[in-house]
Design a protein around this motif. Structure first.
Motif, PDB file in Angstrom:
ATOM      1  N   LYS A 239       0.849  -1.197   0.000  1.00  0.00           N
ATOM      2  CA  LYS A 239       0.000   0.000   0.000  1.00  0.00           C
ATOM      3  C   LYS A 239       0.882   1.244   0.000  1.00  0.00           C
ATOM      4  O   LYS A 239       1.709   1.437   0.883  1.00  0.00           O
ATOM      5  CB  LYS A 239      -0.933  -0.004   1.221  1.00  0.00           C
ATOM      6  CG  LYS A 239      -1.832   1.203   1.311  1.00  0.00           C
ATOM      7  CD  LYS A 239      -2.819   1.236   0.179  1.00  0.00           C
ATOM      8  CE  LYS A 239      -3.739   2.444   0.330  1.00  0.00           C
ATOM      9  NZ  LYS A 239      -4.193   2.936  -0.942  1.00  0.00           N
TER      10      LYS A 239
ATOM     11  N   ASP B  50      -6.576   0.480  -8.950  1.00  0.00           N
ATOM     12  CA  ASP B  50      -6.901  -0.727  -8.190  1.00  0.00           C
ATOM     13  C   ASP B  50      -7.067  -1.888  -9.160  1.00  0.00           C
ATOM     14  O   ASP B  50      -7.924  -1.851 -10.033  1.00  0.00           O
ATOM     15  CB  ASP B  50      -8.187  -0.496  -7.401  1.00  0.00           C
ATOM     16  CG  ASP B  50      -8.558  -1.684  -6.542  1.00  0.00           C
ATOM     17  OD1 ASP B  50      -7.718  -2.581  -6.364  1.00  0.00           O
ATOM     18  OD2 ASP B  50      -9.697  -1.708  -6.042  1.00  0.00           O
TER      19      ASP B  50
ATOM     20  N   SER C  42      -7.363  -5.129  -7.949  1.00  0.00           N
ATOM     21  CA  SER C  42      -7.660  -6.256  -7.071  1.00  0.00           C
ATOM     22  C   SER C  42      -8.525  -7.310  -7.754  1.00  0.00           C
ATOM     23  O   SER C  42      -8.581  -8.441  -7.293  1.00  0.00           O
ATOM     24  CB  SER C  42      -8.304  -5.771  -5.776  1.00  0.00           C
ATOM     25  OG  SER C  42      -9.473  -5.053  -6.034  1.00  0.00           O
TER      26      SER C  42
ATOM     27  N   LYS D  91      -2.177  -3.468  -6.765  1.00  0.00           N
ATOM     28  CA  LYS D  91      -2.337  -2.069  -7.166  1.00  0.00           C
ATOM     29  C   LYS D  91      -1.297  -1.750  -8.225  1.00  0.00           C
ATOM     30  O   LYS D  91      -0.218  -2.337  -8.271  1.00  0.00           O
ATOM     31  CB  LYS D  91      -2.102  -1.128  -5.982  1.00  0.00           C
ATOM     32  CG  LYS D  91      -2.957  -1.394  -4.782  1.00  0.00           C
ATOM     33  CD  LYS D  91      -4.203  -0.586  -4.832  1.00  0.00           C
ATOM     34  CE  LYS D  91      -4.928  -0.736  -3.503  1.00  0.00           C
ATOM     35  NZ  LYS D  91      -6.274  -0.404  -3.557  1.00  0.00           N
TER      36      LYS D  91
END
Length: 113
Positions: A71, A92, A94, A101
């Motif tokens: 992150k 993003d 995911s 990311k």
């Protein structure tokens, strides 16, 4: 869909640069410094189409995409192959791998002006 197996061969070690604040130790001022935190990421340059038509304006040859599960946030400093970069965008991904990311980073110095 798990993208981690696809990324594994392209992962390299890069560093997040965190600046520590100065402090007093026993009445003596100890200046702050930098801490280099290593992590794995795949670093990819932009292709010609993306250089011309990026959402954040025109990208340059000095911008990179960083694929990672770490992150980060806008303004974070990274060191990639001895060069300093600043994070200025996030995507993003995911859907392709939990927590994956893509960060857009711009090289610091003359190239960023």
């Amino acid at each position: 869909m798990d993208f981690s197996n696809f990324l594994r061969p392209y992962l390299v070690t890069i560093h997040q640069i965190e600046t520590t604040e100065g402090r007093y130790e026993g009445g003596v001022w100890v200046p702050g410094g930098e801490e280099r935190i290593p992590f794995k990421a795949a670093v990819v340059p932009f292709n010609d189409d993306m250089l011309q038509f990026g959402e954040a304006g025109t990208y340059t040859d000095n911008d990179r995409r960083v694929f990672t599960y770490r992150k980060l946030k806008d303004g974070d400093k990274l060191e990639i192959d001895g060069e300093r970069y600043t994070v200025f965008g996030e995507r993003d991904f995911s859907f392709y791998g939990r927590g994956l990311k893509i960060y857009i980073v711009r090289r610091e110095g003359d190239a960023s002006q």
